[in-house]
Each structure stands twice: as structure tokens, then as C-alpha cells.
Design an enzyme around this catalytic site. Structure first.
Site, PDB file in Angstrom:
ATOM      1  N   GLY A  11       0.823  -1.209   0.000  1.00 50.71           N
ATOM      2  CA  GLY A  11       0.000   0.000   0.000  1.00 50.71           C
ATOM      3  C   GLY A  11       0.855   1.257   0.000  1.00 50.71           C
ATOM      4  O   GLY A  11       2.090   1.181  -0.029  1.00 50.71           O
ATOM      5  N   ASP A  38      -1.919 -12.888   5.336  1.00 50.72           N
ATOM      6  CA  ASP A  38      -3.291 -12.370   5.336  1.00 50.72           C
ATOM      7  C   ASP A  38      -3.674 -12.090   6.789  1.00 50.72           C
ATOM      8  O   ASP A  38      -3.780 -13.020   7.601  1.00 50.72           O
ATOM      9  CB  ASP A  38      -4.207 -13.433   4.707  1.00 50.72           C
ATOM     10  CG  ASP A  38      -5.659 -13.010   4.689  1.00 50.72           C
ATOM     11  OD1 ASP A  38      -5.990 -11.975   5.296  1.00 50.72           O
ATOM     12  OD2 ASP A  38      -6.470 -13.722   4.066  1.00 50.72           O
ATOM     13  N   ALA A  62      -5.117  -2.427   5.421  1.00 49.70           N
ATOM     14  CA  ALA A  62      -6.475  -1.965   5.724  1.00 49.70           C
ATOM     15  C   ALA A  62      -7.357  -2.143   4.502  1.00 49.70           C
ATOM     16  O   ALA A  62      -6.862  -2.360   3.384  1.00 49.70           O
ATOM     17  CB  ALA A  62      -6.462  -0.488   6.128  1.00 49.70           C
ATOM     18  N   TYR A 127     -16.731   2.588   6.616  1.00 49.92           N
ATOM     19  CA  TYR A 127     -15.258   2.578   6.746  1.00 49.92           C
ATOM     20  C   TYR A 127     -14.848   3.152   8.103  1.00 49.92           C
ATOM     21  O   TYR A 127     -14.077   2.535   8.838  1.00 49.92           O
ATOM     22  CB  TYR A 127     -14.637   3.392   5.595  1.00 49.92           C
ATOM     23  CG  TYR A 127     -13.172   3.694   5.762  1.00 49.92           C
ATOM     24  CD1 TYR A 127     -12.204   2.713   5.564  1.00 49.92           C
ATOM     25  CD2 TYR A 127     -12.738   4.973   6.132  1.00 49.92           C
ATOM     26  CE1 TYR A 127     -10.850   2.989   5.726  1.00 49.92           C
ATOM     27  CE2 TYR A 127     -11.389   5.262   6.298  1.00 49.92           C
ATOM     28  CZ  TYR A 127     -10.448   4.270   6.093  1.00 49.92           C
ATOM     29  OH  TYR A 127      -9.108   4.554   6.256  1.00 49.92           O
ATOM     30  N   TRP A 151      -6.240  12.152   4.887  1.00 52.59           N
ATOM     31  CA  TRP A 151      -5.966  12.566   3.499  1.00 52.59           C
ATOM     32  C   TRP A 151      -4.576  12.096   3.011  1.00 52.59           C
ATOM     33  O   TRP A 151      -3.765  12.869   2.534  1.00 52.59           O
ATOM     34  CB  TRP A 151      -6.045  14.092   3.385  1.00 52.59           C
ATOM     35  CG  TRP A 151      -7.368  14.710   3.708  1.00 52.59           C
ATOM     36  CD1 TRP A 151      -8.374  14.200   4.459  1.00 52.59           C
ATOM     37  CD2 TRP A 151      -7.818  16.012   3.285  1.00 52.59           C
ATOM     38  NE1 TRP A 151      -9.418  15.090   4.530  1.00 52.59           N
ATOM     39  CE2 TRP A 151      -9.106  16.207   3.820  1.00 52.59           C
ATOM     40  CE3 TRP A 151      -7.259  17.038   2.510  1.00 52.59           C
ATOM     41  CZ2 TRP A 151      -9.838  17.368   3.607  1.00 52.59           C
ATOM     42  CZ3 TRP A 151      -7.986  18.201   2.305  1.00 52.59           C
ATOM     43  CH2 TRP A 151      -9.265  18.357   2.842  1.00 52.59           C
TER      44      TRP A 151
HETATM   45  N1  LIG Z   1      -5.684   6.505   2.182  1.00 54.21           N
HETATM   46  C1  LIG Z   1      -6.109   7.487   2.984  1.00 54.21           C
HETATM   47  O1  LIG Z   1      -6.503   8.576   2.540  1.00 54.21           O
HETATM   48  C2  LIG Z   1      -6.118   7.277   4.469  1.00 54.21           C
HETATM   49  C3  LIG Z   1      -6.598   8.300   5.287  1.00 54.21           C
HETATM   50  C4  LIG Z   1      -6.590   8.089   6.669  1.00 54.21           C
HETATM   51  C5  LIG Z   1      -6.122   6.919   7.211  1.00 54.21           C
HETATM   52  N2  LIG Z   1      -5.685   5.923   6.389  1.00 54.21           N
HETATM   53  C6  LIG Z   1      -5.198   4.676   6.995  1.00 54.21           C
HETATM   54  O2  LIG Z   1      -3.796   4.604   6.762  1.00 54.21           O
HETATM   55  C7  LIG Z   1      -3.387   3.238   6.645  1.00 54.21           C
HETATM   56  C8  LIG Z   1      -2.578   3.047   5.360  1.00 54.21           C
HETATM   57  O3  LIG Z   1      -3.397   3.419   4.263  1.00 54.21           O
HETATM   58  P1  LIG Z   1      -2.919   3.278   2.757  1.00 54.21           P
HETATM   59  O4  LIG Z   1      -3.539   4.390   1.988  1.00 54.21           O
HETATM   60  O5  LIG Z   1      -1.455   3.049   2.718  1.00 54.21           O
HETATM   61  O6  LIG Z   1      -3.690   1.934   2.366  1.00 54.21           O
HETATM   62  P2  LIG Z   1      -3.587   1.117   0.997  1.00 54.21           P
HETATM   63  O7  LIG Z   1      -2.726   1.829   0.041  1.00 54.21           O
HETATM   64  O8  LIG Z   1      -4.978   0.738   0.618  1.00 54.21           O
HETATM   65  O9  LIG Z   1      -2.790  -0.182   1.468  1.00 54.21           O
HETATM   66  C9  LIG Z   1      -3.349  -1.163   2.262  1.00 54.21           C
HETATM   67  C10 LIG Z   1      -2.704  -2.467   1.877  1.00 54.21           C
HETATM   68  O10 LIG Z   1      -3.263  -3.519   2.698  1.00 54.21           O
HETATM   69  C11 LIG Z   1      -3.508  -4.630   1.853  1.00 54.21           C
HETATM   70  N3  LIG Z   1      -4.458  -5.563   2.443  1.00 54.21           N
HETATM   71  C12 LIG Z   1      -5.814  -5.590   2.301  1.00 54.21           C
HETATM   72  N4  LIG Z   1      -6.326  -6.659   2.937  1.00 54.21           N
HETATM   73  C13 LIG Z   1      -5.284  -7.304   3.512  1.00 54.21           C
HETATM   74  C14 LIG Z   1      -5.169  -8.506   4.272  1.00 54.21           C
HETATM   75  N5  LIG Z   1      -6.250  -9.226   4.583  1.00 54.21           N
HETATM   76  N6  LIG Z   1      -3.947  -8.880   4.689  1.00 54.21           N
HETATM   77  C15 LIG Z   1      -2.845  -8.158   4.382  1.00 54.21           C
HETATM   78  N7  LIG Z   1      -2.888  -7.047   3.629  1.00 54.21           N
HETATM   79  C16 LIG Z   1      -4.095  -6.611   3.207  1.00 54.21           C
HETATM   80  C17 LIG Z   1      -4.016  -3.978   0.589  1.00 54.21           C
HETATM   81  O11 LIG Z   1      -4.062  -4.886  -0.488  1.00 54.21           O
HETATM   82  P3  LIG Z   1      -5.140  -4.608  -1.672  1.00 54.21           P
HETATM   83  O12 LIG Z   1      -4.804  -3.295  -2.255  1.00 54.21           O
HETATM   84  O13 LIG Z   1      -4.912  -5.780  -2.579  1.00 54.21           O
HETATM   85  O14 LIG Z   1      -6.487  -4.608  -0.995  1.00 54.21           O
HETATM   86  C18 LIG Z   1      -2.995  -2.869   0.427  1.00 54.21           C
HETATM   87  O15 LIG Z   1      -1.827  -3.334  -0.216  1.00 54.21           O
HETATM   88  C19 LIG Z   1      -4.673   2.407   6.705  1.00 54.21           C
HETATM   89  O16 LIG Z   1      -4.858   1.955   8.015  1.00 54.21           O
HETATM   90  C20 LIG Z   1      -5.760   3.408   6.379  1.00 54.21           C
HETATM   91  O17 LIG Z   1      -7.010   3.041   6.941  1.00 54.21           O
HETATM   92  C21 LIG Z   1      -5.660   6.073   5.032  1.00 54.21           C
END
Ligand SMILES: NC(=O)c1ccc[n+]([C@@H]2O[C@H](COP(=O)([O-])OP(=O)(O)OC[C@H]3O[C@@H](n4cnc5c(N)ncnc54)[C@H](OP(=O)(O)O)[C@@H]3O)[C@@H](O)[C@H]2O)c1
Length: 288
Positions: A11, A38, A62, A127, A151
Site C-alpha cells: 500500500g 493475510d 487496511a 469505513y 488525506w
Molecule cells: N488513504 C487514505 O486517505 C487514508 C486516510 C486516513 C487513514 N488511512 C489509513 O492509513 C493506513 C494506510 O493506508 P494506505 O492508503 O497506505 O492503504 P492502501 O494503500 O490501501 O494499502 C493497504 C494495503 O493492505 C492490503 N491488504 C488488504 N487486505 C489485507 C489482508 N487481509 N492482509 C494483508 N494485507 C491486506 C491492501 O491490499 P489490496 O490493495 O490488494 O487490498 C494494500 O496493499 C490504513 O490503516 C488506512 O485506513 C488512510
């Protein structure tokens, strides 16, 4: 050598941690995503942690598809809530710290002052609700450190910055101006997480619990888009619109600025201004 497990390593945040990991020679990193580990499989987590003598878990996995989660609550709940309980149980069993990432979407956005860690939570979306349950699970253990962020963007993956770059060829684009928050460059968050990890492993006094992290400063999505277009030196006209004009399945908070006093004070972390970080990220995207 300290063994560190990173989940969700493919991610945005996971990739940024990977890039910075080269600076931490005393850490042996285990970068995993769903194929290697996983997090919805409790046995697999236990096996991985015990087999590799993991000393600390950083959960950057996530379910982040905010709109899709509205009709896919089961899966969102499994990854964002139940799996966090599994990680917490394993961390507790082996008495190792857990760093878990959460979101500004646990708030309803009715505040007009930056949210502090103890403010009342009231998610507006599936979410947000599943991430809040994840926090509650992590908090069942006294060595869990939860970082709420907002964000998030990066040169890796898909995000608002990449979308604006893509549609900047259009003569005009509409962007909402009534949602206010703080962007977070995932590289800055990754750097903060690794500094905190270092303090934990050096046995420096650490207060576990909830923290807030985003870049410094505040803007609307409209302002954010303006600055991206300005950097690109494009003549794209950006029209500010209210969110009602873009009805989406999941409700977002209108105001989700996070107060970062606690993380800065407890971990002596300096946080860059959002615009400086945005330009750093855009430079990287351009170079790549
Ligand atoms: N993105 C935002 O704007 C945002 C804002 C606030 C907080 N956050 C939080 O910040 C954190 C990092 O976010 P991010 O944007 O880096 O997320 P991301 O890019 O969506 O990366 C999450 C990674 O987790 C993987 N994943 C999903 N299900 C899984 C499983 N069962 N086991 C292991 N890995 C799994 C995903 O794979 P797939 O892609 O194949 O599903 C993806 O590679 C998260 O906790 C998120 O909730 C994000």
C-alpha cells in the site's frame, strides 16, 4: 537486531516505510502483504510472528475503499476490525508492541477546532465505523500505539494527487471546497512511525495509546487541487463546488483537522507543512 513485521506493505504507507527502511540498519524488516500474510488469518499471524521472532508489528494493512465499504461491510469489518483483534491478540501473546494506523473518519466533522485524541468519535461511514472498532480492539492491549491520520497520498498507489494529475488535461475540473482537513504525505508518516519504532526499541519512555498525525496546516480539497495544478503549471480551471454536487455512497466529515500536539511533544517529531511535502511528492512523481 530488531525484527519488524510490516503488514499491507504494497500500500501507500507500506511502500514508503520500505523506502525509508534502508536508513535503519539495526532493524530487520519483514514486508508482507496479503499474499505473504493475510491479517484476517489469526493462525498465519501467530505462525509468522513466532517463526521470525518478530519484536514489533506495524499494521499498515487496511480496507481503504471508503465508498465500496458501504455495500461491503462484511469485508471492511473483517480487515479493519476483526483482523486488528487478531494482531492485538498475537502481540499480547508474545508481549511485543503493536503500531496500528487509523483515520480522521472516526470523527463526524462537526467540530470547528482541531480534534484531539480524546474527543468524542462518531463515524459517518462504514469505513469509519470499522476503523473505530479496530482502534477499540487494539486498545485492549497496553502496548498498542494507534496513529490516526488523514488525506493520505504518496507517489505510490492511487490517491487524490494522482487523480488531479490525471484529469489536469481537462479544460476545467470541479473540486469540493466545503471539506476541510490536512493532507498527509505517506513518506512523512512513515518517517514518524520509524522514529517512534526506534524510541520503543531503545526503551525510551513511551506512552502507548492514541495519537494524531497529519502534515501541518489546513486546506480544502479545492485548495489542495489548486496547488497541484499550480505546480504542474497547467491552465486547468478549477471550479469550487459544494459536496452536495458530488453525492457519494459514504459520508465524509466536513472538518477533520487533527491536533498533533501530543505526538510532537511525546516523540519530539517535527512535522513538515503540507505544501512543502506536496511539492516533494510531486517532484518524485515527475522524476519517476
Ligand atoms: N488513504 C487514505 O486517505 C487514508 C486516510 C486516513 C487513514 N488511512 C489509513 O492509513 C493506513 C494506510 O493506508 P494506505 O492508503 O497506505 O492503504 P492502501 O494503500 O490501501 O494499502 C493497504 C494495503 O493492505 C492490503 N491488504 C488488504 N487486505 C489485507 C489482508 N487481509 N492482509 C494483508 N494485507 C491486506 C491492501 O491490499 P489490496 O490493495 O490488494 O487490498 C494494500 O496493499 C490504513 O490503516 C488506512 O485506513 C488512510
Amino acid at each position: 537486531m530488531t525484527n519488524i513485521l510490516i503488514t499491507g506493505a504494497k500500500g501507500q504507507l507500506g511502500n514508503e516505510i520500505k523506502e525509508l527502511s534502508l536508513l535503519y540498519k539495526n532493524f530487520r524488516f519483514y514486508f508482507t502483504d496479503i499474499e505473504e500474510l493475510d491479517i484476517s488469518n489469526p493462525k498465519a499471524i501467530d505462525n509468522f510472528v513466532s517463526k521470525n521472532n518478530i519484536d514489533i508489528i506495524i499494521n499498515s494493512a487496511a480496507y481503504t475503499a471508503v465508498d465500496k465499504a458501504e455495500e461491503d461491510e462484511k469485508m471492511a469489518s473483517l480487515i479493519n476490525s476483526t483482523a486488528v483483534l487478531y494482531l492485538t491478540n498475537t502481540a499480547k501473546k508474545y508481549n511485543i508492541p503493536l503500531i496500528h494506523i487509523s483515520t480522521d473518519y472516526v470523527f463526524d466533522g462537526n467540530s470547528y477546532l482541531p480534534y484531539i485524541e480524546t474527543d468524542e468519535t462518531k463515524p459517518l461511514s462504514v469505513y469509519g465505523k470499522t476503523k473505530l472498532y479496530g482502534e477499540k480492539h487494539a486498545l485492549l492491549y497496553n502496548k498498542s500505539l494507534i496513529i490516526r491520520t488523514s488525506w493520505l497520498y504518496s507517489s505510490f498507489g492511487n490517491n487524490f494527487v494522482k487523480t488531479i494529475i490525471k484529469i489536469s488535461e481537462n479544460p476545467e475540473i470541479k473540486v469540493v471546497f466545503d471539506q476541510i482537513g490536512s493532507p498527509t504525505y505517506a513518506k512523512d508518516l512513515a518517517s514518524a512511525i520509524l522514529k517512534i519504532t526506534e524510541k520503543i526499541t531503545n526503551n525510551e519512555i513511551v506512552e502507548y495509546g492514541i495519537y494524531h498525525y497529519s502534515n501541518e496546516g489546513v486546506c480544502s480539497w479545492f485548495d489542495f487541487a489548486q496547488m497541484i495544478i499550480k505546480y504542474l503549471n497547467k491552465s486547468t480551471k478549477i471550479i469550487p463546488v459544494r459536496s452536495e454536487l458530488f453525492p457519494r455512497p459514504a459520508h465524509r466529515p466536513n472538518y477533520s483537522v487533527l491536533d498533533k500536539t501530543k505526538i510532537k511533544k511525546n516523540f519530539k517529531i517535527e512535522i513538515p507543512f503540507w505544501l512543502d511535502s506536496l511539492y516533494e511528492c510531486l517532484d518524485k512523481i515527475k522524476k519517476d
